[in-house]
Design a protein around this motif. Structure first.
Motif, PDB file in Angstrom:
ATOM      1  N   GLU A 140      -7.515   1.835  -3.955  1.00 49.73           N
ATOM      2  CA  GLU A 140      -6.445   0.830  -4.052  1.00 49.73           C
ATOM      3  C   GLU A 140      -6.206   0.467  -5.506  1.00 49.73           C
ATOM      4  O   GLU A 140      -7.074   0.645  -6.353  1.00 49.73           O
ATOM      5  CB  GLU A 140      -6.822  -0.446  -3.281  1.00 49.73           C
TER       6      GLU A 140
ATOM      7  N   GLU B  36      -4.851   6.582   6.551  1.00 44.61           N
ATOM      8  CA  GLU B  36      -5.431   7.372   5.470  1.00 44.61           C
ATOM      9  C   GLU B  36      -6.594   8.224   5.917  1.00 44.61           C
ATOM     10  O   GLU B  36      -7.353   7.841   6.804  1.00 44.61           O
ATOM     11  CB  GLU B  36      -5.996   6.402   4.422  1.00 44.61           C
ATOM     12  N   GLN B  37      -6.775   9.314   5.221  1.00 46.75           N
ATOM     13  CA  GLN B  37      -7.984  10.132   5.364  1.00 46.75           C
ATOM     14  C   GLN B  37      -9.179   9.294   4.882  1.00 46.75           C
ATOM     15  O   GLN B  37      -9.066   8.555   3.902  1.00 46.75           O
ATOM     16  CB  GLN B  37      -7.783  11.354   4.455  1.00 46.75           C
TER      17      GLN B  37
ATOM     18  N   LYS C 235       0.852  -1.209   0.000  1.00 49.41           N
ATOM     19  CA  LYS C 235       0.000   0.000   0.000  1.00 49.41           C
ATOM     20  C   LYS C 235       0.879   1.247   0.000  1.00 49.41           C
ATOM     21  O   LYS C 235       0.534   2.255  -0.604  1.00 49.41           O
ATOM     22  CB  LYS C 235      -0.898   0.016   1.232  1.00 49.41           C
TER      23      LYS C 235
ATOM     24  N   LEU D 180     -12.547   8.638   3.010  1.00 49.62           N
ATOM     25  CA  LEU D 180     -13.258   9.240   1.884  1.00 49.62           C
ATOM     26  C   LEU D 180     -14.693   8.723   1.879  1.00 49.62           C
ATOM     27  O   LEU D 180     -14.924   7.517   2.023  1.00 49.62           O
ATOM     28  CB  LEU D 180     -12.571   8.876   0.559  1.00 49.62           C
TER      29      LEU D 180
ATOM     30  N   LYS E 218      -4.339   0.704   7.217  1.00 45.87           N
ATOM     31  CA  LYS E 218      -4.128  -0.350   6.221  1.00 45.87           C
ATOM     32  C   LYS E 218      -2.783  -1.038   6.425  1.00 45.87           C
ATOM     33  O   LYS E 218      -1.739  -0.353   6.398  1.00 45.87           O
ATOM     34  CB  LYS E 218      -4.160   0.231   4.805  1.00 45.87           C
TER      35      LYS E 218
ATOM     36  N   GLU F 278     -18.275   3.353  -4.299  1.00 46.49           N
ATOM     37  CA  GLU F 278     -17.111   2.717  -4.922  1.00 46.49           C
ATOM     38  C   GLU F 278     -17.446   2.060  -6.258  1.00 46.49           C
ATOM     39  O   GLU F 278     -18.568   1.635  -6.479  1.00 46.49           O
ATOM     40  CB  GLU F 278     -16.537   1.659  -3.975  1.00 46.49           C
TER      41      GLU F 278
HETATM   42  P1  AMP Z   1      -8.695  -1.676   0.241  1.00 46.33           P
HETATM   43  O1  AMP Z   1      -8.213  -3.046   0.590  1.00 46.33           O
HETATM   44  O2  AMP Z   1      -7.626  -0.635   0.270  1.00 46.33           O
HETATM   45  O3  AMP Z   1      -9.519  -1.657  -1.003  1.00 46.33           O
HETATM   46  O4  AMP Z   1      -9.776  -1.296   1.369  1.00 46.33           O
HETATM   47  C1  AMP Z   1     -10.865  -2.128   1.635  1.00 46.33           C
HETATM   48  C2  AMP Z   1     -12.122  -1.319   1.726  1.00 46.33           C
HETATM   49  O5  AMP Z   1     -12.026  -0.353   2.776  1.00 46.33           O
HETATM   50  C3  AMP Z   1     -12.421  -0.490   0.481  1.00 46.33           C
HETATM   51  O6  AMP Z   1     -13.073  -1.212  -0.498  1.00 46.33           O
HETATM   52  C4  AMP Z   1     -13.270   0.621   1.046  1.00 46.33           C
HETATM   53  O7  AMP Z   1     -14.609   0.177   1.207  1.00 46.33           O
HETATM   54  C5  AMP Z   1     -12.682   0.838   2.392  1.00 46.33           C
HETATM   55  N1  AMP Z   1     -11.701   1.926   2.338  1.00 46.33           N
HETATM   56  C6  AMP Z   1     -10.389   1.823   2.095  1.00 46.33           C
HETATM   57  N2  AMP Z   1      -9.773   3.014   2.114  1.00 46.33           N
HETATM   58  C7  AMP Z   1     -10.711   3.928   2.405  1.00 46.33           C
HETATM   59  C8  AMP Z   1     -10.713   5.344   2.587  1.00 46.33           C
HETATM   60  N3  AMP Z   1      -9.594   6.071   2.485  1.00 46.33           N
HETATM   61  N4  AMP Z   1     -11.882   5.948   2.860  1.00 46.33           N
HETATM   62  C9  AMP Z   1     -13.011   5.229   2.980  1.00 46.33           C
HETATM   63  N5  AMP Z   1     -13.087   3.895   2.838  1.00 46.33           N
HETATM   64  C10 AMP Z   1     -11.958   3.233   2.546  1.00 46.33           C
END
Ligand code: AMP
Ligand code: GLY
Length: 426
Positions: free
Chosen positions: A289, A191-192, A107, A194, A149, A198
């Motif tokens: 991501e 992370e901030q 990440k 958001l 993360k 999606e």
């Molecule tokens: P990722 O594995 O990075 O895709 O994160 C898993 C899930 O967490 C994502 O599909 C989003 O639903 C949620 N998520 C990740 N990052 C953020 C973020 N910065 N703001 C809000 N939701 C997030």
């Protein structure tokens, strides 16, 4: 062309189904595959991370192309393994180099890459065991919810979203100091948060040019209304109603083009799929991501919407002539609903006999976790079947999938009844 496809999930069944329709295919092998992929080629009992076993098979069968489904072999460097082996270097591998796969495998790498190339993403900081105190201060200076993360691959479990500051601090310390996610959380990205909706956008690239595939939306939580625990994905739809031309134009210009250009500029070898996990914040796309592979269950709607010969596209990737290839989509909606084992994503049982598969005429049933047992098909994972249907619109595609699901049974089967509902009114 003789092709070896690596993987055993719904994504790989959908890719096998599509490859099997190619006019330039001679023979398809799937390692290890499942009871569904068997209908489109020959399953081979080799693990996706057994590079020596894959090598022996490729040489013995004179395989021309290896298509890599899941991220693990890519992050472990299967592309480099082939390129650096004199006996294998002429075999095409569809998938990025180990360095390129870091877009998913780290990440922190992905965030730094986006920062370098001005690609919109949440503001962040990265911390390790030596900088825990800085991480805690970083949290103090943020507003919740707090997004933590694990840097490395954590089987989809490495992201925590917490409302409470003290809880976020406790989790950060557990991740960094107590290896909550093993080595994957030796570094943590904070992370901030958001707020938006999606979607998943996919490109295929030969490192020079790229083609966009149909976009999709997946449904990650186990419960209706997107509640409860995260899963590998409970369903997907394509196209995505809110991804209109104006939005997709922003995605293309702010995210996709800068990513492909950035990879090229940094001399990162990338011949394969790029998965952009995006969030639409008031009409603007941000990258949540990257993944270095196709999505699952998104592939179970993307492949059905792809009209062009996929091996022609793969050949374009392998010979760096993708820009000369044509890509066309079916102008229909595709929806998929995942049938899962009772208890999933917690503990669940395998080995349940699946009934009714042969009665399905209006849907394509992609096997996600199944095992052939003589003439029977047994469940063999948490996600068992992805039931995909076409429709002239989302409503009709969903109706077909739910109608087909009513004809398929296995003990304790579960599925979400609200796939696509949130965007039906668009
Ligand atoms: P990722 O594995 O990075 O895709 O994160 C898993 C899930 O967490 C994502 O599909 C989003 O639903 C949620 N998520 C990740 N990052 C953020 C973020 N910065 N703001 C809000 N939701 C997030
Ligand atoms: N469906 C999300 C993923 O494949 O990571």
């Amino acid at each position: 062309m003789k092709v070896l496809l690596l993987g055993s999930g719904g994504r790989e069944h959908a890719i096998a189904w599509k490859i099997a329709q190619s006019s330039i295919l001679d023979e398809l092998f799937i390692a290890p595959g499942n009871a569904g992929t068997k209908k489109h080629g020959k399953n081979i009992d080799i693990s996706v991370t057994d590079f020596e076993g894959i090598k022996n098979f490729v040489l013995q069968q004179h395989i021309d192309m290896v298509v890599v489904g899941p991220e693990e072999p890519l992050v472990l460097g299967i592309y480099d393994f082939f390129v650096n082996d004199p006996q294998l270097k002429n075999v095409a591998v569809i998938g990025p180099s180990q360095e390129g796969a870091q877009l998913e495998g780290s990440k922190d790498f992905a965030k730094a890459f986006m920062t370098r190339h001005n690609i919109p993403t949440a503001k962040y900081g990265t911390f390790n065991a030596d900088t825990v105190a800085d991480g805690l201060r970083f949290l103090d200076n943020m507003k919740g919810p707090y997004v933590l993360k694990a840097d490395g691959l954590a089987a989809g479990k490495g992201v925590l979203i917490l409302e409470d500051l003290d809880e976020a601090k406790k989790e950060l310390q557990e991740m960094l100091l107590e290896e909550k996610f093993g080595k994957a959380s030796a570094k943590v990205v904070i992370e901030q948060f958001l707020d938006g909706i999606e979607l998943s956008v996919f490109a295929i690239t030969d490192g020079e040019s790229f083609k966009l595939l149909p976009e999709a939306k997946d449904y990650k939580r186990i419960g209706e209304g997107d509640t409860g625990l995260n899963t590998g994905g409970m369903g997907a739809i394509s196209p995505v109603p809110f991804a209109d031309a104006a939005f997709m134009d922003k995605v293309l210009n702010r995210v996709v083009i800068p990513t492909i250009k950035g990879l090229k500029q940094e001399k990162i070898t990338y011949n394969g799929f790029v998965f952009f996990g995006l969030i639409n914040v008031k009409g603007d796309p941000y990258v949540i991501e990257y993944n270095c592979r196709m999505g699952d269950p998104e592939t179970e709607v993307v492949m059905p919407r792809l009209k062009s010969d996929i091996l022609d596209l793969f050949e374009g990737v392998a010979t760096h002539t993708l820009s000369e290839r044509d890509i066309q989509f079916h102008d229909k909606t595709a929806a998929t609903v995942m049938m899962v084992a009772g208890g999933y994503p917690g503990t669940y049982e395998k080995g349940k006999t699946i009934y009714g598969l042969n009665s399905i005429t209006d849907s394509i049933v992609f096997h996600a976790g199944t095992l052939a047992d003589g003439p029977s098909v047994l469940s063999n994972g948490g996600r068992v079947l992805a039931v995909t249907s076409y429709g002239k619109n989302l409503q009709s595609a969903l109706e077909r999938s739910y109608d087909s699901i009513s004809k398929i049974t296995f003990e304790d089967a579960n599925y979400r009844k609200d796939i696509g509902k949130d965007v039906l009114e668009y």
